[in-house]
Design a protein around this motif. Structure first.
Motif, PDB file in Angstrom:
ATOM      1  N   ASP A   1       0.290   2.849   1.085  1.00 25.48           N
ATOM      2  CA  ASP A   1       0.685   1.457   1.323  1.00 25.48           C
ATOM      3  C   ASP A   1       2.035   1.155   0.675  1.00 25.48           C
ATOM      4  O   ASP A   1       2.878   0.485   1.264  1.00 25.48           O
ATOM      5  N   ALA A   2       2.242   1.652  -0.532  1.00 25.85           N
ATOM      6  CA  ALA A   2       3.517   1.421  -1.209  1.00 25.85           C
ATOM      7  C   ALA A   2       4.663   2.094  -0.464  1.00 25.85           C
ATOM      8  O   ALA A   2       5.719   1.498  -0.257  1.00 25.85           O
ATOM      9  N   LEU A   3       4.458   3.332  -0.036  1.00 31.49           N
ATOM     10  CA  LEU A   3       5.499   4.040   0.694  1.00 31.49           C
ATOM     11  C   LEU A   3       5.825   3.360   2.014  1.00 31.49           C
ATOM     12  O   LEU A   3       6.991   3.232   2.387  1.00 31.49           O
ATOM     13  N   ASN A   4       4.784   2.932   2.714  1.00 30.19           N
ATOM     14  CA  ASN A   4       5.008   2.255   3.985  1.00 30.19           C
ATOM     15  C   ASN A   4       5.750   0.934   3.790  1.00 30.19           C
ATOM     16  O   ASN A   4       6.597   0.563   4.585  1.00 30.19           O
ATOM     17  N   HIS A   5       5.439   0.226   2.718  1.00 30.65           N
ATOM     18  CA  HIS A   5       6.113  -1.049   2.454  1.00 30.65           C
ATOM     19  C   HIS A   5       7.575  -0.816   2.070  1.00 30.65           C
ATOM     20  O   HIS A   5       8.469  -1.539   2.533  1.00 30.65           O
ATOM     21  N   LEU A   6       7.829   0.196   1.244  1.00 28.58           N
ATOM     22  CA  LEU A   6       9.191   0.422   0.749  1.00 28.58           C
ATOM     23  C   LEU A   6      10.109   1.038   1.795  1.00 28.58           C
ATOM     24  O   LEU A   6      11.326   0.909   1.697  1.00 28.58           O
ATOM     25  N   ARG A   7       9.594   1.671   2.799  1.00 31.53           N
ATOM     26  CA  ARG A   7      10.455   2.294   3.799  1.00 31.53           C
ATOM     27  C   ARG A   7      11.051   1.261   4.752  1.00 31.53           C
ATOM     28  O   ARG A   7      11.979   1.542   5.484  1.00 31.53           O
ATOM     29  N   GLN A   8      10.543   0.048   4.733  1.00 30.70           N
ATOM     30  CA  GLN A   8      11.018  -1.000   5.657  1.00 30.70           C
ATOM     31  C   GLN A   8      12.379  -1.497   5.270  1.00 30.70           C
ATOM     32  O   GLN A   8      12.763  -1.601   4.190  1.00 30.70           O
TER      33      GLN A   8
ATOM     34  N   GLY B   1      -3.337  -1.969  -7.739  1.00 27.27           N
ATOM     35  CA  GLY B   1      -4.324  -1.782  -6.675  1.00 27.27           C
ATOM     36  C   GLY B   1      -3.728  -1.299  -5.366  1.00 27.27           C
ATOM     37  O   GLY B   1      -4.456  -1.009  -4.424  1.00 27.27           O
ATOM     38  N   THR B   2      -2.404  -1.212  -5.303  1.00 29.00           N
ATOM     39  CA  THR B   2      -1.755  -0.736  -4.087  1.00 29.00           C
ATOM     40  C   THR B   2      -1.872   0.781  -4.022  1.00 29.00           C
ATOM     41  O   THR B   2      -1.615   1.481  -4.993  1.00 29.00           O
ATOM     42  N   SER B   3      -2.261   1.299  -2.859  1.00 29.12           N
ATOM     43  CA  SER B   3      -2.359   2.749  -2.700  1.00 29.12           C
ATOM     44  C   SER B   3      -0.965   3.332  -2.509  1.00 29.12           C
ATOM     45  O   SER B   3      -0.008   2.626  -2.175  1.00 29.12           O
ATOM     46  N   ILE B   4      -0.857   4.622  -2.711  1.00 30.49           N
ATOM     47  CA  ILE B   4       0.433   5.284  -2.540  1.00 30.49           C
ATOM     48  C   ILE B   4       0.928   5.162  -1.096  1.00 30.49           C
ATOM     49  O   ILE B   4       2.088   4.804  -0.875  1.00 30.49           O
TER      50      ILE B   4
END
Length: 89
Positions: free
Chosen positions: A82-89, A77-80
């Motif tokens: 949202d996933a990119l923003n989370h992983l860039r941290q 259910g995670t959007s692309i």
């Protein structure tokens, strides 16, 4: 005026003109469909046609696509974005 508002205006005018042309040519059901579609597009605010997933951070391009895909598998259910923003941290 945003690009989305201009696009919405062109779609409304196009559907309306096409509906009138279909009515004149003797196709009332097609005309009714086009005019109802025109009304629906006109009623919807342009903001409802925008993506609701949020902006993508400029550093998100540095995320490995395979890692992003794995993250989305682990978090359904995670959007692309949202996933990119989370992983860039």
């Amino acid at each position: 005026m945003s690009k989305l508002s201009v696009l919405q205006a062109f779609v409304v005018v196009g559907f309306t003109v096409a509906g009138i042309v279909m009515a004149v040519l003797g196709h009332p059901m097609i005309a009714l469909f086009l005019l109802l579609a025109s009304l629906l597009v006109w009623i919807l605010p342009p903001s409802s046609m925008k993506s609701t997933s949020g902006p993508i951070h400029p550093d998100a391009a540095k995320v490995d696509p395979r890692v992003a895909k794995q993250y989305r598998k682990e978090h359904p259910g995670t959007s692309i974005p949202d996933a990119l923003n989370h992983l860039r941290q």
